[in-house]
Scaffold this active site. Structure first.
Site, PDB file in Angstrom:
ATOM      1  CE  LYS A  99      -0.250  17.836 -35.084  1.00 39.24           C
ATOM      2  NZ  LYS A  99      -1.536  17.614 -35.747  1.00 39.24           N
ATOM      3  CG  ASP A 205     -10.334  15.515 -35.129  1.00 38.84           C
ATOM      4  OD1 ASP A 205     -11.452  15.733 -34.622  1.00 38.84           O
ATOM      5  OD2 ASP A 205      -9.265  15.803 -34.567  1.00 38.84           O
TER       6      ASP A 205
HETATM    7  P1  ADP Z   1      -3.820  18.849 -32.807  1.00 39.73           P
HETATM    8  O1  ADP Z   1      -3.559  17.487 -33.340  1.00 39.73           O
HETATM    9  O2  ADP Z   1      -3.201  19.044 -31.481  1.00 39.73           O
HETATM   10  O3  ADP Z   1      -5.281  19.211 -32.849  1.00 39.73           O
HETATM   11  P2  ADP Z   1      -3.444  20.583 -35.118  1.00 39.73           P
HETATM   12  O4  ADP Z   1      -2.619  20.067 -36.259  1.00 39.73           O
HETATM   13  O5  ADP Z   1      -4.911  20.553 -35.307  1.00 39.73           O
HETATM   14  O6  ADP Z   1      -3.016  19.836 -33.780  1.00 39.73           O
HETATM   15  O7  ADP Z   1      -2.978  22.068 -34.802  1.00 39.73           O
HETATM   16  C1  ADP Z   1      -3.444  22.791 -33.665  1.00 39.73           C
HETATM   17  C2  ADP Z   1      -3.595  24.263 -33.984  1.00 39.73           C
HETATM   18  O8  ADP Z   1      -2.351  24.819 -34.448  1.00 39.73           O
HETATM   19  C3  ADP Z   1      -4.573  24.535 -35.118  1.00 39.73           C
HETATM   20  O9  ADP Z   1      -5.889  24.658 -34.647  1.00 39.73           O
HETATM   21  C4  ADP Z   1      -4.056  25.824 -35.714  1.00 39.73           C
HETATM   22  O10 ADP Z   1      -4.493  26.929 -34.972  1.00 39.73           O
HETATM   23  C5  ADP Z   1      -2.552  25.708 -35.533  1.00 39.73           C
HETATM   24  N1  ADP Z   1      -1.910  25.166 -36.762  1.00 39.73           N
HETATM   25  C6  ADP Z   1      -1.587  23.876 -37.009  1.00 39.73           C
HETATM   26  N2  ADP Z   1      -1.007  23.736 -38.218  1.00 39.73           N
HETATM   27  C7  ADP Z   1      -0.952  24.967 -38.759  1.00 39.73           C
HETATM   28  C8  ADP Z   1      -0.444  25.505 -40.007  1.00 39.73           C
HETATM   29  N3  ADP Z   1       0.133  24.727 -40.925  1.00 39.73           N
HETATM   30  N4  ADP Z   1      -0.551  26.838 -40.209  1.00 39.73           N
HETATM   31  C9  ADP Z   1      -1.114  27.641 -39.281  1.00 39.73           C
HETATM   32  N5  ADP Z   1      -1.610  27.210 -38.105  1.00 39.73           N
HETATM   33  C10 ADP Z   1      -1.522  25.899 -37.834  1.00 39.73           C
HETATM   34 MG    MG Z   2      -6.502  19.634 -34.410  1.00 33.70          MG
END
Ligand code: ADP
Ligand code: MG
Length: 411
Positions: A99, A205
């Site tokens: 991320k 959130d």
């Molecule tokens: P943001 O802060 O931009 O909302 P998120 O951490 O919510 O970021 O991640 C955005 C998207 O990426 C999630 O909705 C999911 O689909 C995917 N995602 C994030 N982390 C994971 C993970 N550990 N495993 C699988 N998918 C993930």
């Molecule tokens: Mg998110």
């Protein structure tokens, strides 16, 4: 190194830090600028260079490869407002998620407030704030995981990036029907909010984007269990926060609204309520995290920045739009609008006990997407890729002022 204290690093300082033979530095600088890892900024006070997001990504991935955390990078599986999500893998082939936090990427909602803010705070840079967001996310993920909360396993953190385990599941937003499992999942999610509060925390959130749902079918195929995993922690607040109750209620309301609209499920039971939940606080993870590296000062700086810049997560989006299906979010599901647009709360099919995303849909499971990886070839002392192989990024004809305005940050 220069970026630690300067968003725009003065050219003489670069020469000083690099301590290369005379003449070596300008060539290196020009090479790095050509491939877009640094960018020249003419400042009223001095000329210098700043790291671009690409440059910062490069440094961060370099550290992850050196540490053995990340060996290869695959597809992008998510684009948030303030983050990019990629599947990646360790050298042993373990699939992971990278991320990349990108605070300050979007145009500011309140341009004037930001200008004033940045003028008054030299540390208010996207680089520093993205790092704080990554650090916060990592520290909270570690604490929650230790306590047995259903969150990804934190694997590594560097600069503005976090590496965690890949959850092979879809966000709850992409689920069209849960059948009988609705009430169980609903109760489980609300009790998760309560359990967080009993550990001193409010997610802040807690909504259908940040809850991933894994579908487990029993061996005889008759029973389907939905297993939630909670993600996305940069906006987490302590139960001591002055608006704690507001955030708690908002998290609860998000779940209630989603279940009612998507699954036609409502519960007669009121609550849960904040005051009841914090009567039995068992452990203070908020205090633990504060002591572990993400200090109260950092928390305040990040919170102030997020507030000033209108970074309010997905909950804010849903709330503002008042319509969960038109929030303009560009998550994975946006690529398959037909899959999520048609709910209206009446997609509950009695013939079908559960259906987590259409199996025929074009959206591939994260693990499938992870199958194609690019091996990262960033090694210690490796030279940069040959310039002959790299096309410089297209340089649009744009004034410095316009470019800065577009980049969304002020110097
Ligand atoms: P943001 O802060 O931009 O909302 P998120 O951490 O919510 O970021 O991640 C955005 C998207 O990426 C999630 O909705 C999911 O689909 C995917 N995602 C994030 N982390 C994971 C993970 N550990 N495993 C699988 N998918 C993930
Ligand atoms: Mg998110």
């Amino acid at each position: 190194m220069g970026s630690r204290n300067h968003e725009v690093v003065p050219t003489p300082l670069i020469s000083q830090i690099a301590s290369l033979r005379a003449g070596g530095v300008p060539k290196c600088i020009s090479n790095l600028a050509k491939i877009g890892l640094i960018a020249k900024v003419k400042n009223a006070k001095y000329d210098g260079y700043r790291l671009t997001y690409g440059g910062l990504d490069y440094l961060s991935l370099h550290t992850h490869t050196k540490a053995g955390t990340v060996y290869s990078v695959g597809n992008q599986i998510g684009v948030g407002k303030e983050s990019d999500i990629f599947v990646c893998a360790s050298e042993q082939g373990r699939q992971l998620v990278l991320k990349i936090h990108r605070l300050g990427r979007i145009s500011f909602r309140t341009v004037k407030a930001n200008r004033d803010y940045l003028r008054n705070r030299s540390s208010g840079s996207w680089m520093y704030m993205s790092r704080l967001a990554a650090l916060k996310e990592f520290e909270f993920m570690k604490a929650l995981r230790r306590e047995g909360f259903p969150v990804p396993e934190p694997v590594g953190q560097n600069r503005h990036t976090v590496v965690m385990s890949l959850v092979d599941a879809f966000p709850m937003r992409q689920i069209s029907a849960v059948g009988d499992a609705a009430s169980t999942l609903y109760a489980e999610l609300l009790s998760l909010i309560v359990r967080l509060a009993q550990h001193g925390l409010i997610h802040g959130d807690f909504n259908e984007f940040n809850i991933l749902i894994e579908e487990k079918t029993s061996t005889d195929g008759s029973d389907v269990t939905l297993i939630p995993t909670l993600i996305d922690f940069p906006q987490m607040v302590s139960i001591d926060h002055s608006n704690a109750e507001y955030y708690f209620d908002r998290d609860v309301a998000c779940i209630k609204r989603f279940f009612s609209r998507r699954f036609g499920f409502t519960s007669d039971e009121p609550g849960p309520f904040f005051k009841d939940s914090i009567r039995t606080v068992t452990k203070r993870l908020d205090v633990e995290v504060e002591a572990s590296g993400f200090s109260r000062k950092m928390a305040k700086e990040l919170a102030a920045y997020m507030k000033e810049h209108g970074v309010d997560g997905d909950a804010g989006e849903v709330e503002r739009d008042g319509d969960e299906d038109s929030d303009g979010r560009s998550d994975v599901d946006e690529a398959n609008p037909e899959e999520v647009e048609d709910d209206g709360g009446n997609s509950l099919d009695p013939q079908e006990p559960s259906s987590v995303s259409d199996p025929d849909s074009k959206a591939e499971k994260p693990s499938l997407l992870a199958a194609q990886m690019t091996i990262l070839d960033i090694r210690d002392n490796d030279p940069l890729p040959s310039l002959a192989d790299i096309k410089p990024p297209p340089q649009p004809a744009m004034s410095t002022k316009a470019a800065k305005a577009k980049a969304g940050w002020a110097i």
